[in-house]
Design a protein around this motif. Structure first.
Motif, mmCIF file in Angstrom:
data_model
loop_
_atom_site.group_PDB
_atom_site.id
_atom_site.type_symbol
_atom_site.label_atom_id
_atom_site.label_comp_id
_atom_site.label_asym_id
_atom_site.label_seq_id
_atom_site.Cartn_x
_atom_site.Cartn_y
_atom_site.Cartn_z
ATOM 1 N N PRO A 1 -1.476 -16.903 -6.582
ATOM 2 C CA PRO A 1 -0.597 -17.572 -7.536
ATOM 3 C C PRO A 1 -1.095 -17.565 -8.978
ATOM 4 O O PRO A 1 -0.487 -18.192 -9.847
ATOM 5 C CB PRO A 1 -0.577 -19.008 -6.997
ATOM 6 N N PHE A 2 -2.203 -16.880 -9.246
ATOM 7 C CA PHE A 2 -2.856 -16.982 -10.544
ATOM 8 C C PHE A 2 -2.351 -15.921 -11.518
ATOM 9 O O PHE A 2 -1.941 -14.828 -11.124
ATOM 10 C CB PHE A 2 -4.374 -16.876 -10.378
ATOM 11 N N ASP A 3 -2.405 -16.267 -12.818
ATOM 12 C CA ASP A 3 -2.056 -15.317 -13.878
ATOM 13 C C ASP A 3 -3.193 -14.355 -14.165
ATOM 14 O O ASP A 3 -2.967 -13.244 -14.655
ATOM 15 C CB ASP A 3 -1.723 -16.061 -15.185
ATOM 16 N N SER A 4 -4.427 -14.786 -13.886
ATOM 17 C CA SER A 4 -5.600 -14.011 -14.275
ATOM 18 C C SER A 4 -6.721 -14.210 -13.271
ATOM 19 O O SER A 4 -6.756 -15.207 -12.536
ATOM 20 C CB SER A 4 -6.083 -14.446 -15.665
ATOM 21 N N VAL A 5 -7.651 -13.274 -13.240
ATOM 22 C CA VAL A 5 -8.835 -13.417 -12.400
ATOM 23 C C VAL A 5 -9.665 -14.604 -12.870
ATOM 24 O O VAL A 5 -10.229 -15.348 -12.048
ATOM 25 C CB VAL A 5 -9.665 -12.113 -12.432
ATOM 26 N N ASP A 6 -9.735 -14.818 -14.172
ATOM 27 C CA ASP A 6 -10.471 -15.972 -14.701
ATOM 28 C C ASP A 6 -9.888 -17.273 -14.177
ATOM 29 O O ASP A 6 -10.633 -18.204 -13.846
ATOM 30 C CB ASP A 6 -10.441 -15.954 -16.233
ATOM 31 N N GLY A 7 -8.559 -17.337 -14.074
ATOM 32 C CA GLY A 7 -7.922 -18.544 -13.535
ATOM 33 C C GLY A 7 -8.316 -18.792 -12.092
ATOM 34 O O GLY A 7 -8.551 -19.936 -11.690
ATOM 35 N N PHE A 8 -8.387 -17.715 -11.306
ATOM 36 C CA PHE A 8 -8.829 -17.863 -9.917
ATOM 37 C C PHE A 8 -10.236 -18.428 -9.859
ATOM 38 O O PHE A 8 -10.504 -19.366 -9.099
ATOM 39 C CB PHE A 8 -8.775 -16.503 -9.205
ATOM 40 N N TRP A 9 -11.181 -17.890 -10.643
ATOM 41 C CA TRP A 9 -12.559 -18.359 -10.578
ATOM 42 C C TRP A 9 -12.699 -19.778 -11.122
ATOM 43 O O TRP A 9 -13.523 -20.557 -10.611
ATOM 44 C CB TRP A 9 -13.488 -17.406 -11.323
ATOM 45 N N ARG A 10 -11.902 -20.140 -12.115
ATOM 46 C CA ARG A 10 -11.917 -21.523 -12.592
ATOM 47 C C ARG A 10 -11.453 -22.466 -11.486
ATOM 48 O O ARG A 10 -11.976 -23.584 -11.332
ATOM 49 C CB ARG A 10 -11.033 -21.670 -13.831
ATOM 50 N N TRP A 11 -10.484 -22.020 -10.686
ATOM 51 C CA TRP A 11 -10.000 -22.829 -9.559
ATOM 52 C C TRP A 11 -11.083 -22.970 -8.495
ATOM 53 O O TRP A 11 -11.310 -24.071 -7.971
ATOM 54 C CB TRP A 11 -8.746 -22.169 -8.984
ATOM 55 N N VAL A 12 -11.761 -21.867 -8.166
ATOM 56 C CA VAL A 12 -12.862 -21.926 -7.198
ATOM 57 C C VAL A 12 -13.947 -22.875 -7.696
ATOM 58 O O VAL A 12 -14.479 -23.700 -6.933
ATOM 59 C CB VAL A 12 -13.426 -20.516 -6.940
ATOM 60 N N ASP A 13 -14.289 -22.782 -8.982
ATOM 61 C CA ASP A 13 -15.317 -23.665 -9.545
ATOM 62 C C ASP A 13 -14.891 -25.126 -9.460
ATOM 63 O O ASP A 13 -15.717 -26.005 -9.172
ATOM 64 C CB ASP A 13 -15.586 -23.298 -11.003
ATOM 65 N N LEU A 14 -13.609 -25.404 -9.701
ATOM 66 C CA LEU A 14 -13.106 -26.773 -9.592
ATOM 67 C C LEU A 14 -13.257 -27.292 -8.164
ATOM 68 O O LEU A 14 -13.672 -28.446 -7.950
ATOM 69 C CB LEU A 14 -11.635 -26.822 -10.018
ATOM 70 N N CYS A 15 -12.941 -26.462 -7.186
ATOM 71 C CA CYS A 15 -13.097 -26.865 -5.778
ATOM 72 C C CYS A 15 -14.562 -27.145 -5.453
ATOM 73 O O CYS A 15 -14.889 -28.130 -4.784
ATOM 74 C CB CYS A 15 -12.558 -25.777 -4.850
ATOM 75 N N GLU A 16 -15.451 -26.270 -5.917
ATOM 76 C CA GLU A 16 -16.879 -26.417 -5.665
ATOM 77 C C GLU A 16 -17.421 -27.705 -6.278
ATOM 78 O O GLU A 16 -18.176 -28.450 -5.642
ATOM 79 C CB GLU A 16 -17.614 -25.196 -6.242
ATOM 80 N N GLN A 17 -17.031 -27.986 -7.502
ATOM 81 C CA GLN A 17 -17.578 -29.130 -8.228
ATOM 82 C C GLN A 17 -16.845 -30.434 -7.937
ATOM 83 O O GLN A 17 -17.404 -31.518 -8.137
ATOM 84 C CB GLN A 17 -17.542 -28.830 -9.730
ATOM 85 N N GLY A 18 -15.601 -30.323 -7.446
ATOM 86 C CA GLY A 18 -14.778 -31.517 -7.290
ATOM 87 C C GLY A 18 -14.866 -32.192 -5.936
ATOM 88 O O GLY A 18 -14.192 -33.203 -5.708
ATOM 89 N N GLY A 19 -15.636 -31.633 -5.010
ATOM 90 C CA GLY A 19 -15.787 -32.277 -3.711
ATOM 91 C C GLY A 19 -14.804 -31.809 -2.656
ATOM 92 O O GLY A 19 -14.724 -32.405 -1.574
ATOM 93 N N ILE A 20 -14.036 -30.748 -2.929
ATOM 94 C CA ILE A 20 -13.170 -30.160 -1.911
ATOM 95 C C ILE A 20 -14.048 -29.644 -0.776
ATOM 96 O O ILE A 20 -15.086 -29.021 -1.005
ATOM 97 C CB ILE A 20 -12.330 -29.013 -2.515
ATOM 98 N N THR B 1 -20.220 -19.604 -4.971
ATOM 99 C CA THR B 1 -20.417 -21.012 -4.676
ATOM 100 C C THR B 1 -21.724 -21.253 -3.934
ATOM 101 O O THR B 1 -22.356 -20.322 -3.432
ATOM 102 C CB THR B 1 -19.248 -21.548 -3.828
ATOM 103 N N ARG B 2 -22.095 -22.520 -3.842
ATOM 104 C CA ARG B 2 -23.305 -22.912 -3.121
ATOM 105 C C ARG B 2 -23.056 -24.025 -2.109
ATOM 106 O O ARG B 2 -23.881 -24.246 -1.229
ATOM 107 C CB ARG B 2 -24.386 -23.366 -4.106
ATOM 108 N N ARG B 3 -21.946 -24.750 -2.232
ATOM 109 C CA ARG B 3 -21.703 -25.921 -1.395
ATOM 110 C C ARG B 3 -20.467 -25.783 -0.507
ATOM 111 O O ARG B 3 -20.520 -26.038 0.697
ATOM 112 C CB ARG B 3 -21.526 -27.167 -2.282
ATOM 113 N N VAL B 4 -19.342 -25.404 -1.096
ATOM 114 C CA VAL B 4 -18.058 -25.456 -0.408
ATOM 115 C C VAL B 4 -18.035 -24.463 0.765
ATOM 116 O O VAL B 4 -18.631 -23.395 0.719
ATOM 117 C CB VAL B 4 -16.911 -25.163 -1.412
ATOM 118 N N LYS B 5 -17.360 -24.846 1.840
ATOM 119 C CA LYS B 5 -17.158 -23.967 2.989
ATOM 120 C C LYS B 5 -15.871 -23.162 2.763
ATOM 121 O O LYS B 5 -15.094 -23.453 1.861
ATOM 122 C CB LYS B 5 -17.090 -24.781 4.273
#
Length: 317
Positions: free
Chosen positions: A15-34, A63-67
């Motif tokens: 659903p992303f406009d850009s590859v950067d948007g995808f990685w920002r989403w992954v980073d949000l999941c990693e850092q946000g406790g998902i 990532t280092r934490r998220v499954k």
């Protein structure tokens, strides 16, 4: 015994406009406790879909934490030794964060016709493949003579980091229930309602008494799409229509749209039905919308989950 309720997120189409948007989403999941990130499996489509195993490998490196996992791999479309090797490699390189989910593949999938695959044998082919995968993960040098696969002295190394790499099974048919009871360490629903999920979990528990196996109480999962907003929001109707075309199901009956309390109530209905692990898919299109929807899930829903279903305390050593 208290169950461990965990909320992950997933995507079907890209659903992303850009590859950067995808990685920002992954980073949000990693850092946000998902808890976990999931990709729906699709090999043939005109709509963009990430190839699921490649996507997991990329997320593992970021990532280092998220499954992470696939909801679910269409096993009958894949070669089982390669799939076993891919899973083991990703588990090793991620330090044991892979959550493999396996199913027979949707009969509506374009792959059967496009790739000249026999959809009528997908259940039996999947059963053989799952036996092969589990035995390879256990370290066997495998001789196998099945109806669909033949192997001589097949083995893989390195083996998965997780000593008992989980095998989550998808599907809601009687065959899927029996498959889960015979081989699975967990069950992951697709787009079933809370009532349907409860019926399948009851069926699996009954089948487990016949196989003499057990599945942890918090190893039953559910999935649904969510949106902070409503069906009249820009772009939502298009997402819902694609969902109806792909699944044959009415998105209006299955998507949870509204505020945080609406989404939490839907989670609660599934928890009451026996589910503990969740894959929530943002109904969103574009970088900004995906990030906004996921951020609100992190900030507004995860605190409600933590308050209503506190994590069980680990027993003292």
């Amino acid at each position: 015994m208290a169950r461990n309720i965990a909320v992950g997120v997933g995507i079907m189409e890209y659903p992303f406009d850009s590859v950067d948007g995808f990685w920002r989403w992954v980073d949000l999941c990693e850092q946000g406790g998902i808890d976990s990130i999931w990709q729906t499996d699709r090999l043939v489509s005109r709509t963009p879909f990430l190839e699921s195993m490649t996507m997991l490998a990329a997320v593992a490196g970021r990532t280092r934490r998220v499954k992470f996992g696939v909801n679910v791999v269409s096993v009958a479309m894949r070669e089982p030794v390669l799939l076993a090797k891919q899973c083991a490699t990703i588990d090793v390189l991620s330090g044991g964060r892979l959550l493999p989910g396996f199913g027979i593949g949707s009969p509506r999938g374009a792959e059967w016709t496009a790739m000249h695959l026999d959809s009528t044998t997908r259940g039996r082919k999947t059963d053989e493949a799952l036996e092969i995968i589990s035995r390879l993960w256990a370290g066997e040098a495998l001789d196998y003579a099945g109806r669909h696969f033949r192997l001589t002295g097949a083995s893989i190394a390195p083996l998965p980091v997780q000593p008992d790499l989980p095998m989550w099974i998808g599907g809601a048919s009687e065959a899927a229930i029996r498959r889960t009871a015979r081989l699975g360490s967990g069950w992951q629903a697709g787009a079933e309602t809370p009532e349907a999920v409860g019926a399948v979990i009851t069926g699996i528990k009954a089948a487990l008494t016949e196989t003499g196996r057990s599945i942890d109480e918090d190893h039953y999962g559910a999935a649904f799409a969510f949106r902070f907003g409503g069906p009249d929001d820009p772009g939502v109707e298009k997402v819902m229509e694609r969902y109806r075309a792909r699944t044959g199901r009415d998105a209006g009956d299955l998507f949870a749209m509204g505020d945080a309390e609406v989404i939490a109530r839907r989670l609660s209905a599934y928890v009451d039905a026996g589910a503990s692990k969740f894959i929530l898919r943002p109904v969103a299109q574009g970088d900004a919308d995906m990030l906004t929807q996921t951020r609100r899930l992190v900030e507004e829903v995860l605190p409600l989950v933590a308050a209503r279903w506190p994590k069980p305390r680990k027993a003292a050593a």
